[in-house]
Motif scaffolding. Structure first.
Motif, PDB file in Angstrom:
ATOM      1  N   PRO A  65      18.961  -0.204 -25.087  1.00 25.61           N
ATOM      2  CA  PRO A  65      19.860   0.480 -24.153  1.00 25.61           C
ATOM      3  C   PRO A  65      19.102   1.423 -23.227  1.00 25.61           C
ATOM      4  N   SER A  66      19.591   1.535 -22.010  1.00 23.61           N
ATOM      5  CA  SER A  66      19.006   2.439 -21.022  1.00 23.61           C
ATOM      6  C   SER A  66      20.136   2.976 -20.151  1.00 23.61           C
ATOM      7  N   TYR A  67      19.891   4.100 -19.509  1.00 20.49           N
ATOM      8  CA  TYR A  67      20.932   4.755 -18.729  1.00 20.49           C
ATOM      9  C   TYR A  67      20.355   5.197 -17.389  1.00 20.49           C
ATOM     10  N   ASP A  68      21.104   4.918 -16.333  1.00 21.96           N
ATOM     11  CA  ASP A  68      20.712   5.319 -14.981  1.00 21.96           C
ATOM     12  C   ASP A  68      21.672   6.383 -14.469  1.00 21.96           C
ATOM     13  N   VAL A  69      21.134   7.410 -13.846  1.00 20.06           N
ATOM     14  CA  VAL A  69      21.956   8.379 -13.132  1.00 20.06           C
ATOM     15  C   VAL A  69      22.163   7.843 -11.724  1.00 20.06           C
ATOM     16  N   MET A  70      23.414   7.587 -11.356  1.00 20.09           N
ATOM     17  CA  MET A  70      23.757   7.042 -10.057  1.00 20.09           C
ATOM     18  C   MET A  70      24.302   8.153  -9.162  1.00 20.09           C
ATOM     19  N   VAL A  71      24.194   7.968  -7.849  1.00 17.61           N
ATOM     20  CA  VAL A  71      24.679   8.973  -6.908  1.00 17.61           C
ATOM     21  C   VAL A  71      25.427   8.293  -5.763  1.00 17.61           C
ATOM     22  N   ILE A  72      26.533   8.919  -5.353  1.00 10.13           N
ATOM     23  CA  ILE A  72      27.247   8.542  -4.131  1.00 10.13           C
ATOM     24  C   ILE A  72      27.124   9.740  -3.194  1.00 10.13           C
ATOM     25  N   PRO A  73      26.238   9.692  -2.206  1.00  6.78           N
ATOM     26  CA  PRO A  73      25.892  10.881  -1.411  1.00  6.78           C
ATOM     27  C   PRO A  73      27.088  11.612  -0.805  1.00  6.78           C
ATOM     28  N   ARG A  86      15.901  20.032 -14.196  1.00  3.86           N
ATOM     29  CA  ARG A  86      15.396  20.249 -15.552  1.00  3.86           C
ATOM     30  C   ARG A  86      16.008  19.235 -16.521  1.00  3.86           C
ATOM     31  N   LEU A  87      17.293  18.958 -16.379  1.00  5.51           N
ATOM     32  CA  LEU A  87      17.946  17.983 -17.240  1.00  5.51           C
ATOM     33  C   LEU A  87      17.390  16.577 -17.029  1.00  5.51           C
ATOM     34  N   LEU A  88      17.062  16.279 -15.777  1.00  5.50           N
ATOM     35  CA  LEU A  88      16.556  14.941 -15.449  1.00  5.50           C
ATOM     36  C   LEU A  88      15.052  14.810 -15.636  1.00  5.50           C
ATOM     37  N   LYS A  89      14.389  15.957 -15.898  1.00  5.88           N
ATOM     38  CA  LYS A  89      12.927  15.994 -16.065  1.00  5.88           C
ATOM     39  C   LYS A  89      12.210  15.527 -14.798  1.00  5.88           C
ATOM     40  N   ILE A  90      12.676  16.037 -13.669  1.00  9.18           N
ATOM     41  CA  ILE A  90      12.011  15.775 -12.392  1.00  9.18           C
ATOM     42  C   ILE A  90      11.835  17.108 -11.675  1.00  9.18           C
ATOM     43  N   ASP A  91      11.002  17.120 -10.604  1.00 10.33           N
ATOM     44  CA  ASP A  91      10.846  18.345  -9.818  1.00 10.33           C
ATOM     45  C   ASP A  91      11.749  18.281  -8.581  1.00 10.33           C
ATOM     46  N   SER A 111      24.035   4.309  -5.758  1.00  9.31           N
ATOM     47  CA  SER A 111      22.678   3.784  -5.893  1.00  9.31           C
ATOM     48  C   SER A 111      21.943   4.623  -6.931  1.00  9.31           C
ATOM     49  N   PRO A 112      20.858   4.112  -7.503  1.00  9.77           N
ATOM     50  CA  PRO A 112      20.160   4.836  -8.567  1.00  9.77           C
ATOM     51  C   PRO A 112      19.521   6.127  -8.047  1.00  9.77           C
ATOM     52  N   PHE A 113      19.681   7.176  -8.823  1.00 13.46           N
ATOM     53  CA  PHE A 113      19.032   8.449  -8.516  1.00 13.46           C
ATOM     54  C   PHE A 113      17.858   8.656  -9.455  1.00 13.46           C
ATOM     55  N   VAL A 114      18.075   8.521 -10.741  1.00 12.70           N
ATOM     56  CA  VAL A 114      17.004   8.513 -11.743  1.00 12.70           C
ATOM     57  C   VAL A 114      17.321   7.390 -12.724  1.00 12.70           C
ATOM     58  N   SER A 115      16.368   6.515 -12.906  1.00 20.40           N
ATOM     59  CA  SER A 115      16.596   5.336 -13.742  1.00 20.40           C
ATOM     60  C   SER A 115      15.974   5.498 -15.127  1.00 20.40           C
ATOM     61  N   HIS A 116      16.480   4.706 -16.031  1.00 18.30           N
ATOM     62  CA  HIS A 116      15.901   4.500 -17.359  1.00 18.30           C
ATOM     63  C   HIS A 116      15.823   5.767 -18.204  1.00 18.30           C
ATOM     64  N   LEU A 117      16.944   6.476 -18.311  1.00 14.66           N
ATOM     65  CA  LEU A 117      16.990   7.595 -19.241  1.00 14.66           C
ATOM     66  C   LEU A 117      16.983   7.073 -20.673  1.00 14.66           C
ATOM     67  N   SER A 118      16.324   7.808 -21.545  1.00 15.01           N
ATOM     68  CA  SER A 118      16.346   7.442 -22.958  1.00 15.01           C
ATOM     69  C   SER A 118      17.678   7.847 -23.576  1.00 15.01           C
ATOM     70  N   LYS A 119      17.917   7.352 -24.787  1.00 18.35           N
ATOM     71  CA  LYS A 119      19.150   7.720 -25.494  1.00 18.35           C
ATOM     72  C   LYS A 119      19.222   9.232 -25.718  1.00 18.35           C
ATOM     73  N   GLU A 120      18.064   9.848 -25.981  1.00 17.92           N
ATOM     74  CA  GLU A 120      18.038  11.280 -26.225  1.00 17.92           C
ATOM     75  C   GLU A 120      18.369  12.060 -24.958  1.00 17.92           C
ATOM     76  N   ASP A 121      17.781  11.663 -23.832  1.00 15.54           N
ATOM     77  CA  ASP A 121      18.069  12.343 -22.565  1.00 15.54           C
ATOM     78  C   ASP A 121      19.528  12.137 -22.159  1.00 15.54           C
ATOM     79  N   TYR A 122      20.032  10.945 -22.413  1.00 19.03           N
ATOM     80  CA  TYR A 122      21.430  10.654 -22.079  1.00 19.03           C
ATOM     81  C   TYR A 122      22.381  11.539 -22.881  1.00 19.03           C
ATOM     82  N   ALA A 123      22.075  11.732 -24.162  1.00 13.23           N
ATOM     83  CA  ALA A 123      22.950  12.529 -25.020  1.00 13.23           C
ATOM     84  C   ALA A 123      23.065  13.965 -24.519  1.00 13.23           C
TER      85      ALA A 123
END
Length: 642
Positions: A65-73, A86-91, A111-123
Motif C-alpha cells: 500500500p502507498s498513499y499520495d497527497v493530492m491537491v486541487i489548486p 513538516r508533516l510531509l517531510k519536505i521543505d 494532481s499529486p502533491f507528494v507521492s508514496h507516503l508510507s503507512k506510518e506517515d499516512y497514519a
C-alpha cells in the motif's frame, strides 16, 4: 404589438433555457459532461497491479500500500505552510515547486502533491488533513519486489511523463507506468484498468455524497498476473558469479526459446527504485557512467563475437559446398595473405573441421572464409551470400522479441563496404570477419540465440521472457520455429567440434563430470578512447555453449569485459551455469571458488587511473605487416606486437 413581441421574447427565452437544461441534465448526462462539471469531484480507484512469478511459480513481484497527497489548486485556502511541510517531510521550496507544478497542470483537477507516503506517515497525516483545504489523500499500491535479483529483467515503475500522457489518454499526471524490463514490456497487462467515483460537491466544495447515487461510478479491473520464463535460482547464481565483473549472460531453453537467465553486471537491488527513494537512487545509478548499472549489457552490449563466430563460417562453408568435413588445411602458426600475416595460437599443423573448431585455428577459418566469398570468383556477390546465411541465425538484426531494449548488431554485406571499396572487392579486404573480428558485431542475446539454433540443428524459437498470462495465449511468433538457411546434415560436424572443445580443446579444463557440454571459447580485442587516444585494454572473454549434446536443455552466451581469454572467466561461468541448471548442484567448486575470489575491478580502474598500465591479454590473433615480424618459411619467430 410591442407588448406581444415582449411577451413572445420572454416565452422564447424560457423555452431555450428549459431546452438547454434538459440537454445538459437529461439528454447529455454522459461521462464527458461529468468530467467537465466543476461541481463534481472525480476520484480514481487504482487497481491491483498484476503479480510476477518465475517459471517455477516463485513470486518475484507483489504490491504494497502507498498513499499520495493530492491537491486541487483552486480549492486551497491559506494554511500553516511550515506545519504542513513538516508533516510531509519536505521543505518550503519543495512545497512551492510542487504547488506551481500542480497549477500548471490544472487549477481544478487533482494532481499529486507528494507521492508514496508510507503507512506510518499516512497514519499521522490523515488525522490533520481536515485543516488543509484543497488537499486530500489518495490510496494506491506500489511494487514490492520479493527478491534482490533480476533488476534488469523485472524493471521498475515510475510516474508518467508528458510523453506518456500524450501517447496514451489512459494516463493522468501522477499515474505510474512500467519504465524498464517486464514492467514496461507487459505494462498494458499488468496495470489493469482504473475505476472512478464521482462525488457531488456543495458551494463550499465539500463532498455531499455520491453523484447520481453512484450510477456513473466504475469499478477498477485488476491487472493480470504473469509468469515469466526466468529461473530465479539460475538468475541469482549467475549474478553471484558475476560479482566485481562487468558483462552479460543470456541462457535460453533451445526447445522453446524461453530465456532462463538474463544477467547484466553490475546490477542493483530492484527495491532501490520503489517509492519516495526512487528518484534519488535512479539519478545515482544514472550518473554512474563508468560501471553503467542501468545499461543492460546482455541485450544492449555490442561487441565483436570473436571465435564463436567461426561456427557460422564453418556452417556456411558446408552449405555452400566449398569444403568437406574431412578436408584438411595446414596451419603454419597463422595465415599469410599478401604482405600481411594473421597469427594463430593453435600450435600449427594439419586441420580438418572438427580439429579446426577444437583448436580454434585462425588459418583454417581464414581459408574457409575466402573459399565462401571466392566461390564464383566474385567476392562482391560472395559476401552477400555469406551475409544472408549468417543473418538467418538472427544475427545482424533485431530478434522481434518481447524485451524493451536491444541492439541490431552488424553483419556486413556488399552495400556496407561499397563506400570503402566502390569498384573492386576482394575477400582479403575483410578477412577479420573469418574469426569474428573486423566489422562483425553481435549482442550476447544474439550469440545465445545462435547457439540455440546450432543446438537445434538448424532452427530457433524467438527468445522471449513471457511464459504465461492469465487467460491468454502466447503470440504465434514465440511458438513458431524460425529456420536457418543451413541444412540439418551440416550441423553434426560443427557440434562435434564444439564437443571436442570441452573434451580436448581450449575448454578442456572446464569439463563437468557426466555432462556432455558443447562449447566455443572467444577472445576479443578491446579498445577505449583515453585522452583522445585509441588505447588497447585487456581482452574481452566470451564463451558460448549448450548441453547436453543431444536433446539440449540450455544454450547460453557469456560475455565478460576485460576478462582475458575465453576460458578464463566466461568459460568458467558458462560451465557452472550449465551444471547449476541441469544438475541443480555444483561439483566444480574449484571453478566457483576461483570466480568468487578473482575480481576484475582493477582492470576497470586502469583507464580511469591517469597512470600507465599493463595490458593483460592473450588475443587469438593480430594482423601485422609481414616483413616486420615474420621470417619465412619456417614461421618460428612469430612476434605479435603488444
Amino acid at each position: 404589438m410591442r407588448q406581444f413581441l415582449l411577451f413572445l421574447s420572454v416565452i422564447l427565452v424560457g423555452v431555450l433555457f428549459t431546452a438547454r437544461l434538459f440537454y445538459l441534465q437529461i439528454y447529455n448526462s454522459n461521462s464527458d459532461s461529468i468530467f467537465d462539471d466543476n461541481a463534481i469531484r472525480k476520484v480514481y480507484d487504482y487497481p491491483k497491479r498484476g503479480f510476477v512469478y518465475d517459471r517455477n511459480g516463485t513470486l518475484l513481484v507483489a504490491n504494497q500500500p502507498s498513499y499520495d497527497v493530492m491537491v486541487i489548486p483552486r480549492e486551497v485556502e491559506p494554511l500553516d505552510t511550515l506545519e504542513f511541510c513538516r508533516l510531509l517531510k519536505i521543505d518550503k521550496a519543495r512545497f512551492i515547486s510542487q504547488f506551481e507544478k500542480a497549477k500548471h497542470y490544472s487549477w481544478r483537477i487533482a494532481s499529486p502533491f507528494v507521492s508514496h507516503l508510507s503507512k506510518e506517515d499516512y497514519a499521522v497525516l490523515q488525522e490533520k488533513m481536515r485543516k488543509y483545504k484543497g488537499f486530500h489523500i489518495q490510496k494506491r499500491s506500489l511494487r514490492q519486489y520479493e527478491t534482490t535479483i533480476g533488476a534488469n529483467v523485472l524493471g521498475d515503475i515510475g510516474e508518467v511523463n508528458n510523453r506518456d500522457i500524450n501517447n496514451d489518454p489512459y494516463y493522468n499526471l501522477g499515474d505510474l507506468i512500467g519504465k524498464q524490463g517486464v514492467e514496461k514490456s507487459y505494462e498494458a497487462i499488468l496495470r489493469g484498468r482504473k475505476g472512478i467515483k464521482f462525488f457531488q460537491k456543495d458551494r463550499f466544495n465539500r463532498n455531499i455524497g455520491p453523484y447520481n447515487d453512484g450510477a456513473n461510478d466504475t469499478l477498477p479491473e485488476p491487472g493480470k498476473d504473469i509468469k515469466i520464463t526466468i529461473d530465479s535460482e539460475l538468475q541469482a547464481y549467475g549474478e553471484w558469479l558475476m560479482q566485481n565483473k562487468r558483462g552479460g549472460i543470456i541462457a535460453i531453453e533451445p526447445s522453446t526459446g524461453e530465456i532462463l537467465a538474463m544477467i547484466a553486471a553490475p546490477s542493483y537491488n530492484p527495491n532501490d527504485l520503489v517509492g519516495r527513494k526512487r528518484s534519488k537512487n535512479f539519478n545515482k545509478l544514472l550518473r554512474d557512467t563508468i560501471a553503467k548499472p542501468l545499461f543492460n549489457r546482455s541485450l544492449q552490449g555490442v561487441y565483436n563475437p570473436g571465435s564463436p563466430f567461426k561456427l557460422m563460417n564453418a556452417l556456411v562453408a558446408l552449405q555452400e559446398d566449398v569444403i568437406k568435413t574431412n578436408d584438411r588445411i595446414v596451419c603454419q602458426n597463422g595465415y599469410k595473405f599478401g604482405n600481411r600475416f594473421m597469427g594463430c595460437h593453435c600450435g600449427g599443423g594439419s586441420r580438418d573441421m572438427v580439429l579446426g573448431i577444437q583448436k580454434s585455428c585462425n588459418a583454417y577459418f581464414a581459408n574457409l572464409y575466402r573459399k565462401i566469398l571466392d566461390k564464383n570468383n566474385n567476392a562482391s556477390n560472395g559476401i552477400d551470400v555469406w551475409s544472408n546465411h549468417v543473418k538467418s541465425f538472427g544475427l545482424g538484426n533485431y530478434l522481434n522479441n518481447d524485451l524493451v531494449v536491444g541492439q541490431k548488431g552488424r553483419i556486413p554485406d556488399r552495400d556496407y563496404y561499397r563506400n570503402a571499396y566502390p569498384k573492386e572487392f576482394y575477400s582479403t579486404y575483410t578477412l577479420s570477419n573469418a574469426i569474428g573480428q573486423g566489422e562483425v558485431a553481435t549482442t550476447p542475446i544474439q550469440l545465445a540465440n545462435m547457439t540455440a539454433a546450432i543446438a537445434n540443428r538448424g532452427y530457433y524459437y524467438t527468445p522471449h521472457i513471457i511464459k504465461a498470462i492469465d487467460g491468454e495465449t502466447l503470440p504465434e511468433n514465440f511458438t513458431k520455429p524460425n529456420y536457418t538457411t543451413i541444412a540439418k546434415k551440416h550441423f553434426d560436424p560443427v557440434i562435434e567440434g564444439m564437443f571436442q572443445v570441452y573434451k580436448n580443446g581450449t575448454a578442456s579444463g572446464l569439463q563437468v563430470k557426466d555432462l556432455e557440454i558443447c562449447g566455443k571459447t572467444g577472445t576479443v580485442e578491446n579498445f577505449a578512447i583515453i585522452d583522445s587516444v585509441r588505447t588497447q585494454l585487456t581482452d574481452h572473454s566470451i564463451f558460448v555453449a549448450f548441453a547436453p549434446k543431444d536433446n539440449p536443455k540450455i544454450a547460453l552466451a557469456v560475455f565478460v569485459e576485460n576478462g582475458y581469454f575465453g576460458s578464463r572467466f566466461a568459460g568458467r561461468v558458462a560451465s557452472l551455469m550449465i551444471e547449476k541448471y541441469i544438475n541443480k548442484t555444483i561439483s566444480r567448486k574449484d571453478l566457483e571458488e576461483w570466480l568468487l575470489t578473482h575480481s576484475l575491478e582493477n582492470e576497470y580502474a586502469k583507464p580511469q587511473s591517469g597512470k600507465p598500465f599493463k595490458i593483460n591479454r592473450e588475443t587469438e590473433y593480430q594482423i601485422i605487416p609481414l616483413e616486420e615480424n615474420i621470417a619465412f618459411p619456417d614461421k618460428t619467430n612469430i612476434k605479435l606486437t603488444p
